[in-house]
Design a protein around this motif. Structure first.
Motif, mmCIF file in Angstrom:
data_model
loop_
_atom_site.group_PDB
_atom_site.id
_atom_site.type_symbol
_atom_site.label_atom_id
_atom_site.label_comp_id
_atom_site.label_asym_id
_atom_site.label_seq_id
_atom_site.Cartn_x
_atom_site.Cartn_y
_atom_site.Cartn_z
ATOM 1 N N LEU A 103 1.070 -0.931 0.158
ATOM 2 C CA LEU A 103 -0.071 -0.428 -0.169
ATOM 3 C C LEU A 103 0.980 1.190 0.038
ATOM 4 N N ALA A 104 1.553 0.958 0.904
ATOM 5 C CA ALA A 104 2.462 2.413 0.981
ATOM 6 C C ALA A 104 3.984 2.787 -0.798
ATOM 7 N N LEU B 134 13.953 -2.824 2.700
ATOM 8 C CA LEU B 134 12.537 -2.479 2.290
ATOM 9 C C LEU B 134 11.055 -2.502 2.553
ATOM 10 N N ILE B 135 11.195 -3.838 3.890
ATOM 11 C CA ILE B 135 9.688 -4.187 3.485
ATOM 12 C C ILE B 135 8.887 -3.618 4.664
ATOM 13 N N ALA B 136 10.041 -2.520 5.519
ATOM 14 C CA ALA B 136 9.442 -1.034 5.729
ATOM 15 C C ALA B 136 9.341 0.546 5.345
ATOM 16 N N ARG B 137 9.982 -0.155 3.453
ATOM 17 C CA ARG B 137 10.209 1.899 3.426
ATOM 18 C C ARG B 137 8.795 2.235 3.390
ATOM 19 N N ASN B 138 8.769 3.738 2.698
ATOM 20 C CA ASN B 138 8.039 4.018 2.510
ATOM 21 C C ASN B 138 6.871 4.864 3.383
ATOM 22 N N LYS B 139 7.077 3.462 4.667
ATOM 23 C CA LYS B 139 6.766 4.032 6.271
ATOM 24 C C LYS B 139 7.250 5.150 6.462
ATOM 25 N N ASP C 197 -0.321 6.377 2.812
ATOM 26 C CA ASP C 197 0.065 7.624 4.149
ATOM 27 C C ASP C 197 0.688 6.519 5.222
ATOM 28 N N VAL C 198 1.885 5.097 5.416
ATOM 29 C CA VAL C 198 1.335 4.089 6.527
ATOM 30 C C VAL C 198 2.181 4.602 7.587
ATOM 31 N N VAL C 199 1.044 4.427 8.501
ATOM 32 C CA VAL C 199 2.313 4.545 10.063
ATOM 33 C C VAL C 199 1.780 3.279 10.867
ATOM 34 N N LYS C 200 4.041 2.736 10.643
ATOM 35 C CA LYS C 200 3.360 2.612 11.401
ATOM 36 C C LYS C 200 3.877 2.056 13.241
ATOM 37 N N ILE C 201 3.065 1.073 14.073
ATOM 38 C CA ILE C 201 2.977 0.849 14.922
ATOM 39 C C ILE C 201 3.848 0.067 15.802
ATOM 40 N N GLU C 202 5.266 0.470 16.290
ATOM 41 C CA GLU C 202 6.177 -0.342 16.969
ATOM 42 C C GLU C 202 6.472 -0.117 18.670
ATOM 43 N N GLN C 203 6.663 -1.317 19.163
ATOM 44 C CA GLN C 203 7.106 -1.681 20.394
ATOM 45 C C GLN C 203 7.971 -0.597 20.532
ATOM 46 N N PRO C 204 7.693 0.464 21.912
ATOM 47 C CA PRO C 204 9.269 1.407 22.441
ATOM 48 C C PRO C 204 10.475 0.568 22.927
ATOM 49 N N GLY C 205 11.165 0.997 22.126
ATOM 50 C CA GLY C 205 12.949 0.554 22.909
ATOM 51 C C GLY C 205 12.682 -1.068 21.776
ATOM 52 N N ILE C 206 12.048 -2.118 20.775
ATOM 53 C CA ILE C 206 12.178 -2.970 20.763
ATOM 54 C C ILE C 206 12.188 -3.534 19.210
ATOM 55 N N GLY C 207 10.706 -2.472 18.973
ATOM 56 C CA GLY C 207 10.499 -2.390 17.335
ATOM 57 C C GLY C 207 9.798 -3.845 16.611
ATOM 58 N N ASP C 208 9.244 -3.759 15.646
ATOM 59 C CA ASP C 208 8.850 -4.946 14.639
ATOM 60 C C ASP C 208 10.223 -6.267 15.110
ATOM 61 N N PRO C 209 10.113 -7.102 14.941
ATOM 62 C CA PRO C 209 11.422 -8.237 14.828
ATOM 63 C C PRO C 209 12.323 -8.527 13.252
ATOM 64 N N MET C 210 11.634 -7.838 12.703
ATOM 65 C CA MET C 210 12.342 -7.801 10.853
ATOM 66 C C MET C 210 13.515 -6.884 11.197
ATOM 67 N N ARG C 211 12.846 -5.398 12.311
ATOM 68 C CA ARG C 211 14.305 -4.804 12.205
ATOM 69 C C ARG C 211 15.355 -6.049 12.803
ATOM 70 N N GLU C 212 15.637 -6.974 12.998
ATOM 71 C CA GLU C 212 16.968 -7.813 13.299
ATOM 72 C C GLU C 212 16.845 -9.039 12.579
#
Length: 400
Positions: A29-30, A65-70, A35-50
């Motif tokens: 969609l992005a 890649l997977i979080a582009r344009n967000k 306009d995609v606003v991604k909600i993430e856990q403070p201090g941890i974030g989406d596991p895809m960051r790792e």
């Protein structure tokens, strides 16, 4: 400020998913301007960051890649204060994406009944292993399980080995594509009804939807498709063949007229009229022996020469690409199938471009995946009217 463009540029999406199925839906969609606003856990974030095997500077190369344009906003969804913030965001949103286990959103007071009361136009996209209803709905359902249950795993691999898996998370991405398609359909329906609705995308059903005629074949004839390695039974010739320089070339000549052209290119034009090979059905019955004939011929020709000859003869063929071949291929370059953009830490990075291509309102890759919470202050102050002092208090409490 980012200039909005693309066919979905008038849509605000709140993405609450994680890992692949929800976030890939958000990426699609992005890519087309939402306009995609991604909600993430403070201090941890989406596991895809790792996630991701190969890393640069100790950080994943999948996230850009997977979080582009967000945009990234941190918010603790497990506490009432965080849930209240999300409700404020959702009140102004068009689409909400979530891929938690069914029932999780309801436990947080963020089920569709509660949210649609706040925003009747809201479209809630729910991606899960088994769907929101049915006896399996509460089970944990990863993409691999959906691939198995949907029938894909059984038909992948060589018949002499147990079922294999595709080298990518195909179940998750198929569910995400169905979810994105469902979201756009729901937006179109909303133009007529004025109301939002729930889009229920189950991984196993997304896989099942791609399984061609396996169900009706069994239902009417009792036939069960088995693993067949690089071929499809009775579709011949369509296989991977060796070359004189130890390359592997894929040739697809299973249509009657195309096979005649292949036979002529092989210097064995008589094969095109041979009753064993002249028709689609006959070639299917003699698939193995025909493949052996073709392989003996291809093994005498170098790959480049072979591909040139097949192209001149109008026979579909090609190499089996990896990333290095994609980056060097002239057709990829001419169509800009891979784009390069700057990442704040990695420098210039290459990734696949947006697909499909729209002639008048194309999508685009505008930036790589954001840092954790990069847009929290921008969204909370600029859109929700929070003061700097309030945001500081929320940060101290671990809420954002």
């Amino acid at each position: 400020m980012e200039v909005k463009s693309g066919p979905l540029a008038d849509l605000r999406v709140v993405e609450m998913g994680q890992l692949i199925a929800g976030p890939f839906c958000g990426q699609l969609l992005a890519d087309f301007g939402a306009d995609v606003v991604k909600i993430e856990q403070p201090g941890i974030g989406d596991p895809m960051r790792e996630w991701g095997r190969e890393k640069a500077h100790g950080k994943t190369l999948w996230w850009p890649l997977i979080a582009r344009n967000k945009k990234s906003v941190t918010c603790n969804l497990r506490v009432p204060e965080g849930q209240a913030i999300v409700r404020e965001l959702i009140a102004k949103a068009d689409i909400l994406i979530e891929n938690f286990r069914p029932g999780t959103m309801e436990r947080w007071g963020l089920g569709y009944e509660e949210l649609s009361a706040i925003n009747p136009r809201l479209i809630m996209v729910r991606v899960s292993g088994y769907g929101q209803t049915g006896p399996y709905s509460q089970r944990a359902g990863y993409g691999a399980i959906g691939e198995a249950m949907g029938g894909l795993r059984y038909v992948i691999g060589d018949p002499s080995t147990p079922p294999s898996r595709a080298g990518i998370a195909i179940g998750d991405t198929l569910a995400a594509m169905h979810a994105a398609f469902g979201a756009v359909m729901a937006v179109n329906a909303r133009h007529r009804t004025g109301r939002g609705q729930v889009v229920d995308s189950a991984i196993y059903e997304a896989v099942l939807n791609f399984m061609e005629s396996i169900v009706i074949e069994y239902d009417k004839t009792g036939y069960i498709r088995e693993r067949t390695g690089p071929i499809l039974p009775n579709i011949s010739p369509s296989n991977v063949y060796p070359t004189a320089d130890d390359q592997q070339i894929l040739i697809g000549a299973n249509q009657d007229t195309v096979f005649k052209r292949l036979a002529k290119a092989m210097g064995q034009a008589e094969l095109g009229d041979d009753p064993r090979y002249a028709t689609h059905g006959a070639r299917g019955q003699h698939q193995q022996e025909l493949d052996e004939i073709i392989a003996r011929w291809t093994a005498t020709v170098n790959a480049t020469e072979l591909l040139d000859l097949l192209e001149e003869s109008g026979v579909p063929s090609g190499r089996i690409y990896r990333a290095p071949e994609m980056l060097e291929d002239a057709h990829f370059k001419a169509r800009n199938a891979i784009v390069r953009l700057m990442h704040p830490e990695f420098g210039e990075v290459a990734m696949q471009n947006v697909a499909p291509r729209l002639s008048d309102t194309p999508g685009s890759v505008r930036h790589c995946g954001p840092e954790l919470g990069q847009h929290t202050e921008e969204i909370l102050t600029g859109e929700l009217g929070y003061s700097a002092e309030k945001i500081a208090t929320l940060r101290t409490a671990g809420i954002v």
